[in-house]
Design an enzyme around this catalytic site. Structure first.
Site, mmCIF file in Angstrom:
data_model
loop_
_atom_site.group_PDB
_atom_site.id
_atom_site.type_symbol
_atom_site.label_atom_id
_atom_site.label_comp_id
_atom_site.label_asym_id
_atom_site.label_seq_id
_atom_site.Cartn_x
_atom_site.Cartn_y
_atom_site.Cartn_z
ATOM 1 N N GLU A 1 0.697 -1.147 -0.075
ATOM 2 C CA GLU A 1 0.056 0.008 -0.030
ATOM 3 C C GLU A 1 0.861 1.437 0.086
ATOM 4 O O GLU A 1 0.307 2.318 0.661
ATOM 5 C CB GLU A 1 -0.887 0.210 1.309
ATOM 6 C CG GLU A 1 -1.951 -0.980 1.055
ATOM 7 C CD GLU A 1 -2.778 -1.000 -0.127
ATOM 8 O OE1 GLU A 1 -2.935 0.056 -0.758
ATOM 9 O OE2 GLU A 1 -3.655 -1.946 -0.378
HETATM 10 C C1 LIG Z 1 2.908 -9.739 0.091
HETATM 11 C C2 LIG Z 1 2.613 -8.644 -0.930
HETATM 12 C C3 LIG Z 1 1.341 -8.218 -1.330
HETATM 13 C C4 LIG Z 1 1.175 -7.445 -2.158
HETATM 14 N N1 LIG Z 1 -0.135 -6.886 -2.457
HETATM 15 C C5 LIG Z 1 -0.214 -6.133 -3.452
HETATM 16 C C6 LIG Z 1 -1.579 -6.174 -4.245
HETATM 17 O O1 LIG Z 1 -2.530 -6.580 -3.848
HETATM 18 N N2 LIG Z 1 -1.742 -5.212 -5.286
HETATM 19 C C7 LIG Z 1 -0.794 -4.368 -5.758
HETATM 20 O O2 LIG Z 1 -0.833 -3.919 -6.739
HETATM 21 N N3 LIG Z 1 0.634 -4.619 -5.044
HETATM 22 C C8 LIG Z 1 0.758 -5.490 -4.089
HETATM 23 N N4 LIG Z 1 1.757 -5.469 -3.427
HETATM 24 C C9 LIG Z 1 3.067 -4.604 -3.925
HETATM 25 C C10 LIG Z 1 3.327 -3.579 -3.056
HETATM 26 O O3 LIG Z 1 2.339 -2.557 -2.988
HETATM 27 C C11 LIG Z 1 4.733 -2.862 -3.626
HETATM 28 O O4 LIG Z 1 5.720 -3.982 -3.598
HETATM 29 C C12 LIG Z 1 5.346 -1.613 -2.957
HETATM 30 O O5 LIG Z 1 4.423 -0.745 -3.305
HETATM 31 C C13 LIG Z 1 6.704 -1.225 -3.367
HETATM 32 O O6 LIG Z 1 6.890 -1.371 -4.691
HETATM 33 P P1 LIG Z 1 8.285 -2.072 -5.272
HETATM 34 O O7 LIG Z 1 8.165 -3.344 -4.435
HETATM 35 O O8 LIG Z 1 8.016 -2.140 -6.724
HETATM 36 O O9 LIG Z 1 9.425 -1.405 -4.654
HETATM 37 P P2 LIG Z 1 9.875 -0.171 -5.403
HETATM 38 O O10 LIG Z 1 8.961 0.844 -5.794
HETATM 39 O O11 LIG Z 1 11.114 -0.742 -6.273
HETATM 40 O O12 LIG Z 1 10.820 0.531 -4.102
HETATM 41 C C14 LIG Z 1 12.179 0.026 -3.822
HETATM 42 C C15 LIG Z 1 12.468 1.050 -2.390
HETATM 43 O O13 LIG Z 1 12.766 2.311 -3.084
HETATM 44 C C16 LIG Z 1 11.886 3.376 -2.536
HETATM 45 N N5 LIG Z 1 11.501 4.464 -3.322
HETATM 46 C C17 LIG Z 1 10.923 3.988 -4.512
HETATM 47 N N6 LIG Z 1 10.653 5.036 -5.287
HETATM 48 C C18 LIG Z 1 11.005 6.186 -4.326
HETATM 49 C C19 LIG Z 1 10.648 7.647 -4.430
HETATM 50 N N7 LIG Z 1 10.273 8.101 -5.501
HETATM 51 N N8 LIG Z 1 11.166 8.143 -3.416
HETATM 52 C C20 LIG Z 1 11.596 7.682 -2.227
HETATM 53 N N9 LIG Z 1 11.925 6.294 -2.089
HETATM 54 C C21 LIG Z 1 11.404 5.444 -3.209
HETATM 55 C C22 LIG Z 1 11.029 2.336 -1.937
HETATM 56 O O14 LIG Z 1 10.306 3.017 -0.544
HETATM 57 C C23 LIG Z 1 11.517 1.162 -1.456
HETATM 58 O O15 LIG Z 1 12.108 1.231 -0.183
HETATM 59 C C24 LIG Z 1 2.294 -6.580 -2.391
HETATM 60 C C25 LIG Z 1 3.442 -6.841 -2.261
HETATM 61 C C26 LIG Z 1 3.690 -7.915 -1.451
HETATM 62 C C27 LIG Z 1 5.099 -8.135 -1.019
#
Ligand SMILES: Cc1cc2nc3c(=O)[nH]c(=O)nc-3n(C[C@H](O)[C@H](O)[C@H](O)COP(=O)(O)OP(=O)(O)OC[C@H]3O[C@@H](n4cnc5c(N)ncnc54)[C@H](O)[C@@H]3O)c2cc1C
Length: 590
Positions: free
Chosen positions: A441
């Site tokens: 989220e």
């Molecule tokens: C168990 C589980 C359930 C999930 N359920 C859902 C779901 O139902 N639907 C869905 O759509 N998604 C879901 N997700 C996905 C989840 O919402 C994302 O993993 C999360 O939003 C982070 O995105 P990412 O993994 O691509 O990390 P990234 O976006 O690659 O981020 C990596 C790191 O960089 C930081 N970062 C990235 N961009 C910035 C910025 N602009 N400024 C500062 N810091 C930044 C982040 O805070 C993080 O620490 C789920 C994930 C898991 C693991």
């Protein structure tokens, strides 16, 4: 085997004595929720969570979900029966609008029930939480026909919902999204692409799953401005609204993950699946945010919920486990050793959890009440103020409650010593389950940026100024007996104002200053909000000193003021240090 008792009395105290919910009887749905009814509903929910869901929590963790050769997913044994009971009890859409089959109950009540559900079995409870997110999106943005077709079944829990944002190359930065939507002659779209990490993406609990999917219509502009939101049912509906032909959407695999094993986190493949636009073209992110705000508050509640259940089990253990003697001499000389609850260091951890849980629950219910006012009041000014509060507090609740909630599950595990690390007592499951709430989220880092970058300046800082005015007004009017509580709160509020001022002066010229200090600002804000909640709790407790447990609240409040709130000074110092040392090294120096 962990145990759980839902804190019904605590919730009743907050609703009745702290927030005087009866004063809102003029709002639709509130008059029906008289204190007796609320207590009965909470007691019934508590029984379901304690008797049915708690025993299934370990099973879900151990057995997880299974993807079968045909792509179907079988949930943990016992989940299907429990889900039937959840639906039969009317728990899924209890606060949803009555016109679509909900009971229209105040969300301040159903949010409390969500806490019980998450404490007893977070992985199970998530199946219904996602349906509520889909309800919010369709209710706020769907056409009349879409509402009529989907809402009643989602609200009853007969169908489930999902939210599909994340793709392999992007989670936070949805501007990079690639999933495509090709317009068809009949107003539908063919959706093609891969979504990953989709909670409850595929399962056997319901007759249909309504996927809410973000995709880019062919020819749409790049970036976030070209994204639209689509309804993509697992089974296409027949003319009479029943699930019919299978749509071209399938679960490619279930992710192997750290916790919440009972919830199927799926890779979802859309292979020209039929979908329908909901909300305006290219405004999908805006529509999805309706869903995400509901979901973010709910995830904040997960942090509190896991902190609460971990705390309860740590208390039991701390009273049973014998080790050493109290520093001042044996407290239980007849025993081989004193129970570890006599040790100040163990107390430090227990009190930290307790002082957090009670104030965090108050913050959640206060904000849920504002949500009810924002949606149900007939007074436009009142609605606006309540909506401001919700917007401001959503990232704080999501970020601070899940950060501290996770820290508390670790503290509770610590109280078990080595036995906390071993699976038998279930404490390590709480740690693993709580961890995800800091990530999904929108990561907590993103919540902090949302608070500092969007919520503070929004409408000329109106929401923030209203919060400052409320807390400082309260401090001014507090009587002398409240000094041990309001004095530290006043000091912390001063530091929050100073931090806000510092950003106003130092972020415009160097945005890294805001980015580097955002998490500290969110934590500082959370401490002030929790401190304010403690003052409100103390007020109510003082008015009821004859009732059991009220003196304990004064002690917990003092602990918070003396031992937790002072962390605001550290946060302020870090913010004022600015971004220089954080950003000085070039990327290749790492
Ligand atoms: C168990 C589980 C359930 C999930 N359920 C859902 C779901 O139902 N639907 C869905 O759509 N998604 C879901 N997700 C996905 C989840 O919402 C994302 O993993 C999360 O939003 C982070 O995105 P990412 O993994 O691509 O990390 P990234 O976006 O690659 O981020 C990596 C790191 O960089 C930081 N970062 C990235 N961009 C910035 C910025 N602009 N400024 C500062 N810091 C930044 C982040 O805070 C993080 O620490 C789920 C994930 C898991 C693991």
């Amino acid at each position: 085997m962990p145990t759980y008792r839902a804190p019904v009395d605590e919730v009743m105290f907050l609703l009745r004595d702290v927030f005087h919910v009866e004063r809102y009887n003029n709002l639709p749905g509130f008059a029906e929720a008289s204190p007796d009814i609320v207590e009965a509903v909470l007691a019934e929910a508590a029984k379901f969570c304690e008797d049915v869901l708690t025993p299934l929590n370990r099973v879900g963790d151990k057995e997880g979900c299974r993807r079968n050769a045909d792509g179907s997913v079988t949930t943990t044994p016992g989940f299907k029966d429990a889900y039937k009971k959840l639906v039969a009890g009317g728990w899924v859409g209890a606060s949803a609008p009555a016109e679509f089959g909900g009971q229209g109950l105040p969300t301040v009540l159903t949010q409390a029930i969500r806490e019980f559900l998450y404490s007893s079995n977070m992985a199970f409870a998530m199946y219904s939480s996602l349906a509520l997110g889909a309800v919010a999106a369709i209710y706020n943005h769907g056409s009349a026909e879409q509402k009529a077709r989907y809402l009643p079944k989602l609200i009853s829990g007969e169908w489930a919902g999902t939210m599909n944002l994340t793709e392999p190359q992007c989670g936070t930065d949805l501007g990079q999204l690639r999933c495509r939507a090709a317009p068809q002659a009949d107003d539908s779209y063919k959706i093609t692409g891969t979504k990953i990490f989709i909670s409850a993406g595929e399962h056997d609990l319901t007759d249909n799953i309504i996927h809410l999917v973000l995709a880019r219509i062919d020819g749409a502009p790049p970036g976030t401005k070209g994204i639209s939101l689509f309804i993509v049912p697992k089974f296409l509906l027949t003319a009479d609204g029943a699930p019919g032909e299978r749509n071209a959407v399938s679960c490619g695999s279930i992710e192997e993950k750290m916790g919440i094993h009972g919830n199927a986190t799926c890779v979802m493949n859309y292979d020209g699946a039929t979908g329908w636009l909901t909300g305006e073209k290219h405004r999908g992110l805006y529509a999805m945010f309706t869903m995400m705000n509901t979901a973010r508050l709910s995830v904040g509640v997960q942090g509190l919920a896991l902190s609460e259940v971990a705390y309860q089990n740590a208390v039991v253990y701390a009273k049973e486990r014998l080790s050493g003697r109290a520093p001042g001499g044996a407290k239980f000389p007849q025993k081989a050793a004193d129970p570890i609850i006599v040790h100040p260091d163990v107390r430090r951890m227990l009190m930290t959890m307790r002082a957090f849980n009670e104030a965090a629950r108050a913050l959640v219910l206060w904000t849920a009440l504002k949500g009810d006012i924002a949606r149900r009041s007939t007074d436009a000014k009142e609605r606006e103020a309540a909506d401001d509060h919700m917007g401001l507090m959503t990232p704080v609740i999501k970020g601070v409650l899940t950060d501290q909630g996770f820290a508390n599950t670790v503290a509770a595990q610590q109280i078990f010593g080595g036995h906390g690390y071993i699976a038998e007592h279930g404490m390590e499951q709480f740690v693993r389950d709580a961890r995800i709430a800091m990530i999904y989220e929108g990561t907590n880092g993103i919540q902090a940026l949302d608070l500092v970058g969007r919520k503070l300046p929004k409408d000329g800082g109106r929401a923030l100024q209203a919060f400052f005015a409320e807390v400082s007004g309260y401090i001014k009017e507090a009587d002398a007996a409240m000094a041990p509580y309001v004095k530290p709160l006043g000091h912390a509020l001063g530091e929050l104002r100073e931090a806000t001022q510092w950003f106003a002066q130092n972020a415009p010229g160097n945005p890294d200053n805001a980015g580097a200090g955002a998490t500290d600002y969110m934590q500082l804000f959370g401490l002030v909000a929790l401190g304010y909640m403690w003052c409100r709790i103390v007020d109510a407790a003082k008015a009821r000193t004859a009732s059991a447990g009220m003196d304990e609240k004064l002690v917990a409040a003092r602990f918070f003021m003396e031992r937790m709130l002072p962390a605001t000074a550290t946060h302020l110092a870090r913010i004022k240090a600015g971004a220089e040392s954080t950003m000085a090294l070039p990327a290749d120096a790492f």
